[in-house]
Enzyme design. Sequence first.
Site, PDB file in Angstrom:
ATOM      1  N   ASP A   1      58.848  21.792  22.954  1.00 37.98           N
ATOM      2  CA  ASP A   1      57.465  21.788  23.412  1.00 37.98           C
ATOM      3  C   ASP A   1      56.983  20.385  23.750  1.00 37.98           C
ATOM      4  O   ASP A   1      57.533  19.383  23.284  1.00 37.98           O
ATOM      5  CB  ASP A   1      56.540  22.344  22.315  1.00 37.98           C
TER       6      ASP A   1
ATOM      7  N   HIS B   1      60.157  19.723  19.270  1.00 36.26           N
ATOM      8  CA  HIS B   1      59.377  18.977  20.259  1.00 36.26           C
ATOM      9  C   HIS B   1      60.196  17.854  20.888  1.00 36.26           C
ATOM     10  O   HIS B   1      61.003  17.220  20.221  1.00 36.26           O
ATOM     11  CB  HIS B   1      58.132  18.374  19.606  1.00 36.26           C
TER      12      HIS B   1
HETATM   13 ZN   LIG Z   1      52.589  21.804  21.661  1.00 34.87          ZN
END
Ligand SMILES: [Zn+2]
Length: 448
Positions: free
Chosen positions: A156, A306
């Site tokens: 992400d 992430h």
């Molecule tokens: Zn996010």
Amino acid sequence: MFFPLISLVSCLVAHVAAVPTPSSNVGHDHSHNVRRALPGTWYHDEDHPAHSLFKRAPGDGSTYATVGTPAWSAGFPQSSPDPNALPAEWVNALNAAVSAGKIPNIPQSSNTPGTNPVYPTGFNPNGPEICSATAKCRIPGDIWDAPDGLFASSFDDGPTPSTPTLVNFLGSVNQTTTHFMIGINFLYYPNQFLAAFNAGHDIAVHTWTHPYMTTLSNLQIVGQLGWTMQMIHNSTGGRVPKYWRPPYGDSDARVTAIAKEVFGLQTIIWNHDTEDWNNGTPQTIGVSMTGFLASPKSPGLIILEHELTDNTVNGFIGAYPQIQSTGWKFSSLVKAIGDGRTYRNAQNSLSNDVQPDGILISPPSNVTTSSSSSSSSSSSSSSSSGSSSSSTTSSSSSSTTSSASSASNHDSGSDTKSSSALSATFVPISTHITLLILCLTSALIVGS
Ligand SMILES: [Zn+2]
Ligand SMILES: *[C@@H]1O[C@H](CO)[C@@H](O)[C@H](O)[C@H]1NC(C)=O
Ligand SMILES: *[C@@H]1O[C@H](CO)[C@@H](O)[C@H](O)[C@H]1NC(C)=O
Ligand SMILES: *[C@@H]1O[C@H](CO)[C@@H](O)[C@H](O)[C@H]1NC(C)=O
């Protein structure tokens, strides 16, 4: 360490996401009291408004401005999208979906930045009417688990300066991943986006400025999703993404329905969280990964990760050999679910099968049915499909609460960049910088 990050994230989110306004934009039906089943089919009929939202204009030559040029960035919002300045097609599609009763008329949540959203008294976030993903309630059709045995990989908050590190590593092991990208980050890191896309990685939607989506009005939700889809569309030769992930995993029956009915987006959450967003180091991420990889092979893994920093990327890289040694099969997330297609109108980021005149409505598998409505139904087999066979009887069973306790309510709130990177961009972002500085300052004060 924890509080400054949370404060910073909260502040950043607060500065890009408008304060929610009372819900007043939906019809006054009685759905506050009556469970409205979500629509049972995934693929829409040809006349569904989603079909034309991202269609190229007839005769426009199918050309798009070169990624990274002023002509490319000019048409996009520079901050939180203005809900009163949306393309008419998107608003019309929302209104049509509301009129058709496809968008649950439930209240917006609200939150103190950095805390989980809450609903007005009397609304149960775990009940079928709200079914908040923050509360771990699973809406049928939303994806939380991967198929058995699969490590379904995604990252992400890209594109960021660390995106190429991730892409280069995965290239060295002949793999790709799914990137849930923040629309506004394209404006700052166009080349990092291209590094992922040109390497055949899968691009999906993570909203324009990373808000808590359930706190937003219907029109604000449309802006967050629509502009990110438009950005991906215009930056990938016209591809239309199929999937989105809500920031913080914060979706509910209303948000999921807007994503699905207006934009044809399927919601993906996760079933494990490395908490790499919380100042994760390769060491802490490695410990999390080792634990997840030791778990049973059913369901498959969808782990929140992430591409925020080299630390978060290196945490993954360090754990990568364990994926094989523990017997998991690595796959980019969106290639492992549904029909394996990344985009509605193209197989993946490298394929030449882009359909320039619009969105693929029919499922790509060889399905032959006679009625016009059923011919547009998905036949894809996956754990993601749960409601298509029970659309008329789903009111009492269409929601379930996850028993998994591993999904976090948070992912990172990185919708902004480091100041060093800001100087390299051509995008006028003075307002953004000012707010960012204010945020950094206040976060440090609050956090210290
Ligand atoms: Zn996010
Ligand atoms: C997306 O590309 C199309 C085709 O070139 C163009 O007409 C449109 O203005 C672009 N959208 C934005 C927001 O730049
Ligand atoms: C890389 O992966 C692709 C797709 O899975 C496969 O077709 C190809 O043979 C692989 N190449 C190497 C060198 O392993
Ligand atoms: C689709 O299925 C039909 C019937 O089984 C078959 O005749 C046809 O060749 C198939 N088409 C494709 C493209 O696979």
